[in-house]
Scaffold this active site. Structure first.
Site: not given
Ligand code: CTP
Length: 402
Positions: A210, A275, A325
């Site tokens: 990604n 991450a 996150f």
């Protein structure tokens, strides 16, 4: 930030990088610091004490038994006066002496004496730096709270290429400013940060990855270190420049991240998971390069990866703060709040990655900090500033904020 009135003891040992320390001494003085240079005898073979005396406008000390320029015992006076002790360049020899507590010259004696924070900027041949003895000494010193900046990789004076080059004076100067910051509210805390994207292998040459650059995680690691924390990074694939002086464990696939995190997370006071681990991996990883089947479609099956944050959430320790996150493209607040619960997090940093200036690869971010009791939407900020705000909120949650 000015270093006005700060006393910095600059220890210079015998390496060719000593010439760069002249630039550092001058930079520190220009920023307002009072710079006291201590040279080892070998250092004086590379650069004349007069050079440092002229640049710092202070006497240079090298001989333990020379008549002191003040009536106090000189090494004790300098050890006490120091707001910060910098050793640049730091040879393998001084690191070994510091690790063992050997005090056989002015510099090693003063550094053993001081209670000021110590920053070392190693410089040596690659083999000396990677030697087990040196690495163990560095580990010992780090565990005792000695800070390191560098060494960097590159061409060395001896003709080798690899880690061992002393950081540039500007990098050392930045590390010094970090250490002298007033806001050292994370001192004594162990902070574990994840950054970058994972890589799920299909065959020896292909993978599923990604766009995560690692920038946000690196900014968090740097900010936490600047505020006094002992920081460890676990990184997948990253394209951003690695922060100097922070230990990094590299992982490849989400399952490697899972292993590293379940091992290291329980020992951290604060865990920040910036991450982007892949949620799926290929059901089959082919040992040989997959051949094209002409004319026929290729169907690959993906199977679910473990949710690392959820696993860390299940292992949550008393007093530990967990931050995650949430990269969203729709229903930001709602989706992020669900993740907060599902992963047993204390804080979730939600960003709408469809907004310009937010998310992957850019230097800025637009985030909302969501906890169980409130939600704070922040404006467009640099990732460095976002990192500071996240840490402020973490410290507030820990009951130590302003
Ligand atoms: N995360 C994780 N393990 C995964 C996936 C995500 O630890 N397999 C972590 C991320 O590091 C991040 C948080 O969980 O801190 C949220 O990641 P995100 O990709 O937004 O959420 P997902 O749980 O994957 O949910 P979805 O893909 O449905 O949005």
């Amino acid at each position: 930030m000015s270093l006005q009135g700060k006393h910095i003891v600059l220890g210079v040992t015998g390496g060719i990088a000593a010439y760069k320390s002249c630039v550092l001494a001058s930079r520190l003085r220009k920023a307002g610091a009072v710079v006291h240079v201590i040279m080892t005898e070998h250092a004086t073979r590379f650069v004349a004490p007069l050079t440092f005396e002229t640049l710092t406008n202070q006497p240079v000390v090298s001989d333990l038994f020379a008549r002191p320029s003040t009536w106090e015992v000189e090494h004790i006076a300098l050890a006490k006066a120091a707001d910060l002790f910098v050793i640049a360049p730091a040879t393998a020899n001084i690191l070994a002496k510091m690790a063992c507590g050997i005090a056989d010259d002015m510099l090693s004696t003063t550094v053993l004496d001081t209670r000021a924070p110590v920053l070392a900027a190693p410089a040596m041949n690659t083999n000396m730096w990677t030697a087990e003895a040196t690495q163990r000494n560095v580990e010992t010193l780090r565990a005792r709270g000695v800070h390191f900046v560098g060494p960097e990789g590159g061409f060395l004076a001896c003709g080798d290429e690899g880690p061992g080059r002393m950081s540039e004076p500007e990098t050392i100067f930045a590390a010094i400013k970090d250490l002298l910051r007033e806001k050292r509210d994370l001192t004594g805390l162990r902070v574990l940060v994840t950054a970058g994207g994972t890589r799920e292998r299909l065959d020896p040459v292909r993978y599923l990855g990604n766009e995560s650059s690692g920038k946000m995680g690196f900014a968090l690691a740097e900010a936490a270190r600047a505020r006094g924390a002992q920081v460890q990074l676990i990184c997948g694939m990253t394209t951003a420049a690695e922060p100097a002086g922070i230990p990094i464990r590299r992982v490849d696939a989400t399952r490697d991240l899972y292993e590293a995190m379940t091992e290291l997370a329980p020992q951290a006071d604060i865990v920040i998971q910036a991450a982007a681990p892949a949620d799926y991996r290929f059901e089959t990883e082919y040992p040989q390069k997959l051949k094209k089947q002409e004319g026929a479609p290729l169907t690959l099956t993906l199977v679910e990866n473990p949710d690392v944050a959820a696993a860390v959430g299940r292992l949550k320790q008393p007093g530990q703060t967990l931050v995650g996150f949430a990269a969203e493209t729709q229903a930001l607040a709602e989706n992020a709040a669900k993740k907060l619960d599902r992963k047993n997090l204390d804080l979730i940093v939600a960003n709408d990655v469809t907004q310009p200036g937010a998310g992957f690869g850019v230097d800025t971010n637009i985030v909302t900090l969501i906890t169980r009791d409130r939600s704070d939407q922040l404006p467009l900020l640099s990732k460095a500033e976002v990192a500071e705000r996240i840490l402020d909120r973490v410290m507030e949650l820990r009951g130590q904020g302003e």
